[in-house]
Motif scaffolding. Sequence first.
Motif, PDB file in Angstrom:
ATOM      1  N   LEU A 107      -1.925  -4.534   3.508  1.00 13.56           N
ATOM      2  CA  LEU A 107      -1.684  -5.316   2.291  1.00 13.56           C
ATOM      3  C   LEU A 107      -0.399  -4.904   1.576  1.00 13.56           C
ATOM      4  N   LEU A 108       0.405  -4.042   2.181  1.00 12.96           N
ATOM      5  CA  LEU A 108       1.643  -3.623   1.528  1.00 12.96           C
ATOM      6  C   LEU A 108       2.591  -4.787   1.283  1.00 12.96           C
ATOM      7  N   ASN A 109       2.510  -5.834   2.091  1.00 15.50           N
ATOM      8  CA  ASN A 109       3.357  -7.013   1.921  1.00 15.50           C
ATOM      9  C   ASN A 109       2.564  -8.215   1.415  1.00 15.50           C
ATOM     10  N   ASP A 110       1.440  -7.974   0.756  1.00 13.32           N
ATOM     11  CA  ASP A 110       0.619  -9.066   0.234  1.00 13.32           C
ATOM     12  C   ASP A 110       1.421  -9.859  -0.801  1.00 13.32           C
ATOM     13  N   PRO A 111       1.278 -11.188  -0.807  1.00 14.61           N
ATOM     14  CA  PRO A 111       2.046 -11.997  -1.761  1.00 14.61           C
ATOM     15  C   PRO A 111       1.610 -11.830  -3.222  1.00 14.61           C
ATOM     16  N   GLN A 112       0.434 -11.265  -3.460  1.00 11.58           N
ATOM     17  CA  GLN A 112      -0.073 -11.109  -4.826  1.00 11.58           C
ATOM     18  C   GLN A 112       0.335  -9.742  -5.407  1.00 11.58           C
ATOM     19  N   PRO A 113       1.097  -9.742  -6.500  1.00  8.32           N
ATOM     20  CA  PRO A 113       1.510  -8.466  -7.097  1.00  8.32           C
ATOM     21  C   PRO A 113       0.329  -7.605  -7.566  1.00  8.32           C
ATOM     22  N   ALA A 114      -0.732  -8.227  -8.071  1.00 12.13           N
ATOM     23  CA  ALA A 114      -1.896  -7.461  -8.541  1.00 12.13           C
ATOM     24  C   ALA A 114      -2.570  -6.734  -7.385  1.00 12.13           C
ATOM     25  N   CYS A 115      -2.589  -7.350  -6.243  1.00 17.30           N
ATOM     26  CA  CYS A 115      -3.178  -6.733  -5.058  1.00 17.30           C
ATOM     27  C   CYS A 115      -2.359  -5.509  -4.646  1.00 17.30           C
TER      28      CYS A 115
END
Length: 145
Positions: A116-124
């Motif tokens: 998830l290091l490149n997840d599109p959601q900043p909160a994630c």
Amino acid sequence: MAHARISMYLPPDINPAQAAIAYGCRALPKLNEELQSEDLLTRQKALRALCDLMHDPEHVYVAIDIGCLESLKALLKDSNDVVRIQATEVLYIMATHNVGREGFLEHDIILALSFLLNDPQPACRQNLHLAYKHLAQLPSDVDSR
């Protein structure tokens, strides 16, 4: 004489996004079942309830023991953004406790979070980094010699 009337509307103080939690030793197993549900709203409610419960180290221990980490690991791959955000939030709260950090190591949560290091959601991503931060820190009373 008074007549009983049943309203079709919910009372104004009922939150439909809040999960009803079972009592005692059945609470966490029930939430673990709900984490594996096909219904999106059920998964989201279970994650919210887990966020509240994971502040207690005893609940973290029981959650790890019944397999919640495996359920949470599966939810990290969910297509819904809110589910991924809430799953990482539960994990970072668990990482604040020693028993949670040990569970992370035993169940390979660190590797699962790395996807998830490149997840599109900043909160994630923020929750992910908070979890890693708690994993990297030692309590102040531990001697690091």
